[in-house]
Design an enzyme around this catalytic site. Structure first.
Site, PDB file in Angstrom:
ATOM      1  CD  GLU A   1      -4.257  -8.062   1.715  1.00  0.00           C
ATOM      2  OE1 GLU A   1      -5.201  -7.433   2.233  1.00  0.00           O
ATOM      3  OE2 GLU A   1      -3.072  -7.691   1.786  1.00  0.00           O
TER       4      GLU A   1
ATOM      5  CD  GLU B   1      -2.807  -1.382   2.359  1.00  0.00           C
ATOM      6  OE1 GLU B   1      -2.899  -0.431   3.157  1.00  0.00           O
ATOM      7  OE2 GLU B   1      -3.434  -2.438   2.494  1.00  0.00           O
TER       8      GLU B   1
HETATM    9  O1  9MR Z   1      -6.874  -8.369   8.678  1.00  0.00           O
HETATM   10  C1  9MR Z   1      -5.824  -7.626   9.284  1.00  0.00           C
HETATM   11  C2  9MR Z   1      -6.269  -7.148  10.633  1.00  0.00           C
HETATM   12  O2  9MR Z   1      -6.509  -8.241  11.494  1.00  0.00           O
HETATM   13  C3  9MR Z   1      -5.204  -6.244  11.240  1.00  0.00           C
HETATM   14  O3  9MR Z   1      -5.650  -5.690  12.461  1.00  0.00           O
HETATM   15  C4  9MR Z   1      -4.850  -5.127  10.259  1.00  0.00           C
HETATM   16  C5  9MR Z   1      -3.699  -4.269  10.789  1.00  0.00           C
HETATM   17  O4  9MR Z   1      -2.507  -5.007  10.865  1.00  0.00           O
HETATM   18  O5  9MR Z   1      -4.476  -5.651   9.009  1.00  0.00           O
HETATM   19  C6  9MR Z   1      -5.468  -6.436   8.403  1.00  0.00           C
HETATM   20  O6  9MR Z   1      -4.980  -6.920   7.183  1.00  0.00           O
HETATM   21  C7  9MR Z   1      -4.779  -5.957   6.158  1.00  0.00           C
HETATM   22  C8  9MR Z   1      -3.572  -6.360   5.362  1.00  0.00           C
HETATM   23  O7  9MR Z   1      -2.454  -6.515   6.202  1.00  0.00           O
HETATM   24  C9  9MR Z   1      -3.267  -5.353   4.257  1.00  0.00           C
HETATM   25  N1  9MR Z   1      -4.416  -5.146   3.420  1.00  0.00           N
HETATM   26  C10 9MR Z   1      -5.671  -4.851   4.117  1.00  0.00           C
HETATM   27  C11 9MR Z   1      -5.941  -5.922   5.162  1.00  0.00           C
HETATM   28  C12 9MR Z   1      -7.277  -5.676   5.848  1.00  0.00           C
HETATM   29  O8  9MR Z   1      -7.233  -4.462   6.563  1.00  0.00           O
END
Ligand code: 9MR
Length: 358
Positions: free
Chosen positions: A262, A155
């Protein structure tokens, strides 16, 4: 055959139902066994390691493992000077025992940068550049040959439209060069690892997509060691297949690996921010379940048809049941984006996905 004909074929052949025969609920086909490429899911090792029901399904369906949280910087380095690799070592042992590919998510992400790093970086920009190099060398080097691929930068672009993400300490302090530098460091630490740039909404926000492609093609031209593009693919039911198909096709033209990294498919809307969900639909009806199965089917089929086999890094689901999905707590809405329901029972979406992979 044109894509739209391929996509409507199952309706013609099988009628409008994705429900399996009764006994298939007990003995569902395995996603990864049916697929020609790896199928993954994001997992949080705690509480997963103590959840036998979830483990049984995970082992049955997946041959690629992405850590939902555990491999991010704020998980392994919550405090200065302390690398805590214990959880990752346990994850690696699990994936080796179960013969799964371990995918590294992620190295550099503004959102998982610990606050102590941000504070230090603001005072001392040179420190940040040095820290980034040491962090990547230490981490990727430790798992050299064991972690198959990495989301090197996650990102790094603005949420909407073209341009780099400015609300990131990495960009603020180091400028856009931190992205390519991260790829160089990761490659030096493990020359065999498959290295991805990963982002969201790139399958549908064409301005963002074009900016990413320009960046990636510039990297390729200048020998920056990027090997793949990750499309997070957190999509909605109303994102048109034609748009997704056009971006996938164009991304495949780069010759790089393509990872749907994802995947989930939601019914409601949101504005991409925490708490920004719009609850349009409150109940999951059988008709919605069927439509979602069809969308999972179409997505799997598009990936199969549009991405050449040697560029198919795989499809990873961001969690595979509606009980544990990130969508509900993050956007503050009820939704049903995955292939298993809250009780860990298969949804029609599972059968749609299976058929698309077959
Ligand atoms: O699903 C993840 C969530 O449990 C965490 O709290 C969050 C912060 O680390 O990240 C979420 O995963 C994200 C991923 O790492 C990057 N793309 C978006 C995902 C959903 O927010």
């Amino acid at each position: 055959m044109k894509l739209r004909y391929i996509l409507i074929t199952p309706f013609l052949l099988f009628g409008c139902s994705w429900l399996p025969p009764e006994d298939e609920f007990i003995d569902v086909d395995s996603l990864h066994t049916i697929s020609n490429f790896p199928i993954g899911s994001a997992v949080r090792f705690v509480p997963f390691k103590d959840d036998p029901a979830l483990q049984r399904l995970q082992k049955h369906h997946f041959d690629s493992y992405t850590a939902g949280n555990d491999m991010k910087m704020n998980s392994i380095m919550p405090e200065e000077g302390v690398y805590d690799f214990s959880l990752i070592d346990a994850i690696l042992a699990y994936t080796q025992e179960t013969d799964q590919r371990l995918f590294g998510h992620n190295l550099i992400w503004h959102s998982s940068t610990p606050s102590w790093v941000k504070e230090k970086a603001q005072k001392d920009p040179e420190w940040l550049s040095d820290f980034m190099k040491r962090y990547i060398y230490t981490y990727v080097g430790r798992y050299r040959g064991a972690v198959h691929g990495w989301d090197v930068v996650n990102e790094g672009l603005r949420t909407k439209g073209g341009g780099y993400r400015e609300d990131s300490i990495w960009y603020e302090v180091l400028g856009s060069r931190y992205i390519e530098q991260s790829f160089h460091y990761a490659h030096e630490a493990d020359p065999e690892a498959v290295l991805f740039y990963n982002d969201f909404n790139t399958e549908r926000d064409l301005e963002k997509f074009n900016f990413m492609i320009d960046m990636v093609e510039d990297f390729i031209k200048r020998g920056v060691p990027i090997s793949g593009i990750g499309f997070q693919m957190h999509i909605r039911m109303d994102i048109p297949n034609e748009v997704i198909a056009s971006t996938l096709r164009r991304a495949a033209d780069t010759g790089l690996q393509i990872h749907l990294s994802e995947v989930d498919i939601i019914f409601n809307h949101h504005d991409d921010t925490r708490g920004g969900g719009v609850q349009k639909l409150t109940t999951l009806t059988p008709k919605m379940e069927q439509a979602q199965a069809q969308k999972y089917y179409e997505l799997a089929l598009m990936y199969q048809k549009l991405i050449p086999a040697d560029q198919q890094y795989g499809i990873t689901l961001w969690g595979f049941n509606d009980r544990d999905t990130w969508i509900r707590p993050f956007f503050g809405i009820q939704d049903w984006p995955t292939i298993y329901d809250e009780r860990l029972q298969p949804k029609p979406a599972l059968y749609g996905f299976l058929k698309g992979l077959r």
